[in-house]
Design an enzyme around this catalytic site. Structure first.
Site: not given
Length: 162
Positions: A44-45
């Site tokens: 996600g990052c």
């Protein structure tokens, strides 16, 4: 003490990639986006950072500096930045100074266990150094575009043009 909308963000200096530091007061006159992410090099990052990377020219055209921040050490941040070709600084906030200032450390659950971690959050600081907008509990998809549109609108409303 944490920041609130419409209030000046206290000046800070933070360790960043490229053997540099970021000092808020030195960026005055430009808008600043700080996005906090839980952990470098996680899916996600990586997606979120890439979305900001891919829009950086548009952020710069809107007189806006982009900064990413997490509790990762500087080496992890350097590796993350290099591997993903991020074109903006990543802040290493191991002491959680910025995390506390922006109140992004929250109790999270993972695999049934509770732990303290960063709640994915983004903050837009106006060219005067005041907090203009915040996003908490961010969902990655479409987020960078929404932040960009808000930065562009804010830049127009304050009359900051280069």
């Amino acid at each position: 003490m944490s920041v609130s909308i419409g209030q000046p963000v206290p000046d800070f200096t933070a360790l960043a990639t490229g053997d540099t530091s970021v000092t808020l007061s030195e960026i005055k006159g430009r808008q600043v986006v700080i996005f906090f992410y839980p952990k470098a090099s996680t899916p996600g990052c990586t997606t979120e950072g890439g979305d900001f990377r891919d829009r950086l020219e548009e952020f710069e055209a809107a007189n806006t500096v982009v900064l990413g921040a997490s509790r990762d050490g500087i080496r992890a941040q350097e590796n993350f930045k290099a591997k993903q070709a991020f074109n903006f600084p990543l802040i290493s906030d191991k002491e959680e100074t910025l995390c506390r200032l922006f109140d992004v450390i929250k109790l999270k659950k993972m695999y049934g266990k509770e732990h303290l971690g960063i709640e994915r959050s983004t903050f837009l600081i106006d060219s005067e150094g005041k907090l203009a907008h915040e996003w908490r509990g961010v969902k990655v998809k479409g987020h960078a575009q929404e932040v960009l549109e808000r930065a562009q609108a804010l830049n127009k409303s304050t009359g900051d043009t280069e």
